[in-house]
Design an enzyme around this catalytic site. Structure first.
Site, PDB file in Angstrom:
ATOM      1  N   LYS A 107      38.342 -22.899   8.952  1.00  0.00           N
ATOM      2  CA  LYS A 107      37.932 -23.842  10.002  1.00  0.00           C
ATOM      3  C   LYS A 107      36.547 -23.453  10.473  1.00  0.00           C
ATOM      4  O   LYS A 107      36.167 -22.282  10.428  1.00  0.00           O
ATOM      5  CB  LYS A 107      38.903 -23.769  11.186  1.00  0.00           C
TER       6      LYS A 107
HETATM    7  P1  NAD Z   1      37.770 -37.105  18.008  1.00  0.00           P
HETATM    8  O1  NAD Z   1      36.573 -36.390  18.476  1.00  0.00           O
HETATM    9  O2  NAD Z   1      37.625 -38.264  17.102  1.00  0.00           O
HETATM   10  O3  NAD Z   1      38.659 -37.596  19.232  1.00  0.00           O
HETATM   11  C1  NAD Z   1      39.046 -36.803  20.297  1.00  0.00           C
HETATM   12  C2  NAD Z   1      39.333 -37.737  21.454  1.00  0.00           C
HETATM   13  O4  NAD Z   1      39.900 -36.988  22.536  1.00  0.00           O
HETATM   14  C3  NAD Z   1      38.066 -38.425  21.984  1.00  0.00           C
HETATM   15  O5  NAD Z   1      38.328 -39.792  22.178  1.00  0.00           O
HETATM   16  C4  NAD Z   1      37.812 -37.690  23.291  1.00  0.00           C
HETATM   17  O6  NAD Z   1      37.137 -38.502  24.248  1.00  0.00           O
HETATM   18  C5  NAD Z   1      39.215 -37.353  23.731  1.00  0.00           C
HETATM   19  N1  NAD Z   1      39.262 -36.233  24.673  1.00  0.00           N
HETATM   20  C6  NAD Z   1      38.476 -35.139  24.722  1.00  0.00           C
HETATM   21  N2  NAD Z   1      38.828 -34.353  25.756  1.00  0.00           N
HETATM   22  C7  NAD Z   1      39.869 -34.956  26.346  1.00  0.00           C
HETATM   23  C8  NAD Z   1      40.669 -34.637  27.475  1.00  0.00           C
HETATM   24  N3  NAD Z   1      40.462 -33.530  28.172  1.00  0.00           N
HETATM   25  N4  NAD Z   1      41.655 -35.487  27.806  1.00  0.00           N
HETATM   26  C9  NAD Z   1      41.874 -36.618  27.100  1.00  0.00           C
HETATM   27  N5  NAD Z   1      41.143 -36.972  26.037  1.00  0.00           N
HETATM   28  C10 NAD Z   1      40.152 -36.154  25.674  1.00  0.00           C
HETATM   29  O7  NAD Z   1      38.700 -35.969  17.343  1.00  0.00           O
HETATM   30  P2  NAD Z   1      39.873 -36.152  16.305  1.00  0.00           P
HETATM   31  O8  NAD Z   1      39.295 -35.986  14.947  1.00  0.00           O
HETATM   32  O9  NAD Z   1      40.665 -37.356  16.634  1.00  0.00           O
HETATM   33  O10 NAD Z   1      40.722 -34.839  16.596  1.00  0.00           O
HETATM   34  C11 NAD Z   1      41.676 -34.752  17.632  1.00  0.00           C
HETATM   35  C12 NAD Z   1      42.641 -33.624  17.333  1.00  0.00           C
HETATM   36  O11 NAD Z   1      43.247 -33.844  16.057  1.00  0.00           O
HETATM   37  C13 NAD Z   1      42.033 -32.231  17.256  1.00  0.00           C
HETATM   38  O12 NAD Z   1      42.967 -31.287  17.741  1.00  0.00           O
HETATM   39  C14 NAD Z   1      41.831 -32.027  15.778  1.00  0.00           C
HETATM   40  O13 NAD Z   1      41.804 -30.654  15.421  1.00  0.00           O
HETATM   41  C15 NAD Z   1      43.058 -32.710  15.244  1.00  0.00           C
HETATM   42  N6  NAD Z   1      42.950 -33.119  13.838  1.00  0.00           N
HETATM   43  C16 NAD Z   1      41.988 -33.982  13.403  1.00  0.00           C
HETATM   44  C17 NAD Z   1      41.939 -34.350  12.070  1.00  0.00           C
HETATM   45  C18 NAD Z   1      40.955 -35.364  11.536  1.00  0.00           C
HETATM   46  O14 NAD Z   1      41.090 -35.764  10.375  1.00  0.00           O
HETATM   47  N7  NAD Z   1      39.995 -35.836  12.292  1.00  0.00           N
HETATM   48  C19 NAD Z   1      42.858 -33.811  11.161  1.00  0.00           C
HETATM   49  C20 NAD Z   1      43.838 -32.933  11.624  1.00  0.00           C
HETATM   50  C21 NAD Z   1      43.866 -32.602  12.960  1.00  0.00           C
END
Ligand code: NAD
Length: 476
Positions: A107
């Site tokens: 990561k």
């Molecule tokens: P992203 O940046 O696209 O979205 C995150 C969202 O959460 C945003 O809309 C942001 O405004 C919101 N956010 C941030 N702080 C917040 C808070 N305190 N309260 C409420 N909302 C809040 O990120 P993502 O890619 O959707 O990732 C989200 C989670 O999923 C992370 O934990 C990431 O590790 C996990 N994840 C993502 C992927 C991927 O393919 N993108 C894959 C596996 C896991």
């Protein structure tokens, strides 16, 4: 016993690992070898921006190299730190093993708030970070393959791929150095939606197991289930959209950075998303009740809670007030080890992160294979498949005519049957299969072993066993 002090994210992952590994019979020392993080590289680099040099701090952590390349996203967020990337890298190891994506765990992260920079500034920063990692083989098609995570997406992955290829002009497999790229830059259909789609497939598979559904004190299917989602970013948006548009679930709550929205009759996910894009947050959205302290919605009555933003949001301070009987960890690490203890004792069923959000890495695996094989999935078979189906339809129609057309083939059926699968359909099929098989492996242990009373422990048992087998095969 409830833990008194909240452990760090890394400690939380280790505590959960330890709970599972205590139920296994591993060779002495192997347990520690699997648990520890192999290496974490910290880089500080300067970029000239707005007439001054700004220094940025980034990390790339490699948790386990029992399979290579290692794989894991790159996160852009102000809270990024060594503990966090190490925890996330460890989760990647277990996740890849669980869904049989042939990678070790890694990561990366950069301490930055991407919203503070213009696009061309972000490009300079991303390219410089990629350069620092690539020159140490920490971005490399055979050794370390990043992907998007919080704060990054297709755009950043395209910059990283291009940067690597500029530095390695004769590497014919250069595009495979990173996944999550746009389609026109070597990406794969369905990668953007993949993690949210995987959350949907995970829930569908859960609801195909009535005994498991009963353990959460629920009945029936996803239809009509009240869902609260935290984070309407890549993962949360797609999960909420698919659940509401395709499975009949009602999105009663959406929690974002600037507050939460609530509606008993259901929020329109697409409309809320458009509102956020235009206004920067959920505040002011007219078709729902707004609360400034969005986190209180985590404690609201609902059937399914989908934390899809950050880690540690369900913790010792609020776990006993969380009412949801079913939590699906779309984000990584949203439930701390202490909160997990409390929720388990209350009978809450948690579909664990290492499974729930594995859709992203699964489709990344398909993208990597596509890049290495230099051909789009379905390109060779699609028309041949259609031609063979046409043969059957022609034969049936001949038969029908010889019987005086007393029956005919339904036009819709014909259209669907005759269409050969394109890349998107194949990707969804592969993802669906992966999510079903992995769920069944966890669920089997959950049901068969008296000493396993939750899906997380079951998930760890499946994945640690696979990692241990790889190490054994290497002679460790
Ligand atoms: P992203 O940046 O696209 O979205 C995150 C969202 O959460 C945003 O809309 C942001 O405004 C919101 N956010 C941030 N702080 C917040 C808070 N305190 N309260 C409420 N909302 C809040 O990120 P993502 O890619 O959707 O990732 C989200 C989670 O999923 C992370 O934990 C990431 O590790 C996990 N994840 C993502 C992927 C991927 O393919 N993108 C894959 C596996 C896991």
């Amino acid at each position: 016993m409830h833990l008194q002090k909240e452990p760090s994210f890394r400690e939380s992952v280790d505590l959960m690992f330890n709970r599972a590994v205590a139920l296994m019979d591993l060779a002495p020392g192997l347990e520690e070898k699997i648990r520890v993080c192999n290496a974490t590289y910290t880089v500080r680099f300067g970029v000239r921006l707005r007439g001054e040099i700004r220094t940025f701090t980034g990390y790339r952590s490699v948790h386990s190299e029992h399979m290579e390349p290692v794989k894991g996203g790159i996160r852009f967020a102000t809270g990024v730190n060594q503990d966090e990337v190490e925890a996330l890298a460890a989760l990647m190891t277990y996740k890849c093993a669980l869904v049989e994506a042939p990678f070790g765990g890694s990561k990366g992260g950069l301490c930055i708030d991407p919203r503070e920079y213009e696009e061309h500034e972000l490009e300079l920063i991303t390219r410089r970070f990629a350069y620092e990692l690539a020159k140490r083989d920490m971005i490399h098609p055979a050794q370390n393959v990043p992907a998007p995570d919080m704060g990054t997406g297709e755009r950043e992955m395209a910059w990283i791929a291009d940067q690597y290829q500029r530095m390695n002009t004769t590497d014919i497999n250069g595009k495979a150095c990173v996944t999550g790229k746009p389609l026109n830059a070597g990406g794969i259909a369905g990668r953007v939606e993949a993690t949210g789609r995987g959350v949907q497939y995970a829930l569908r598979e859960f609801f195909r197991h009535p005994d498991d559904v009963a353990k959460a004190n629920l009945t029936g299917s996803l239809d009509g289930k009240r869902v609260i989602v935290q984070g309407l970013g890549n993962v949360g948006y797609h999960a909420a959209k698919f659940l509401s548009e395709e499975d009949g679930s009602i999105i009663t709550g959406i929690i974002e950075r600037d507050g939460g929205l609530f509606s008993d009759t259901g929020l329109d996910v697409e409309e809320v998303r458009q509102w956020i894009m235009k206004h920067g947050g959920v505040k002011g959205y007219p078709n729902g009740q707004y609360v400034e302290d969005g986190a209180v919605l985590l404690e609201e009555d609902c059937d399914i809670l989908v934390p899809a933003a950050l880690e540690g949001v369900i913790n010792l301070s609020n776990a006993d007030r969380v009412k949801a009987p079913l939590i699906i960890e779309a984000a990584n690490g949203p439930v701390t080890a202490g909160a997990d203890d409390i929720l388990r004792k209350k009978g809450c069923v948690i579909i664990p992160d290492m499974y729930a959000n594995a859709g992203g890495v699964t489709v990344s695996y398909f993208e990597w294979v596509k890049n290495l094989s230099h051909i789009r999935f379905g390109r060779m078979q699609r028309r041949q498949e259609e031609a063979r189906h046409q043969l059957v339809v022609d034969e049936l129609e001949k038969l029908s005519s010889s019987m005086g057309n007393t029956w005919t083939l339904d036009g819709k059926f014909k259209e669907r049957y005759l269409r050969g699968a394109d890349e998107l359909e194949l990707v969804r099929s592969g993802l669906d299969d992966t999510m079903r098989v992995a769920y069944q492996a966890m669920s089997k242990i959950w049901h068969e072993r008296d000493d396993v009373d939750d899906l997380r422990t079951a998930a760890y048992l499946v994945s640690i066993d696979k990692v241990a087998s790889s190490y054994r095969a290497k002679g460790l």
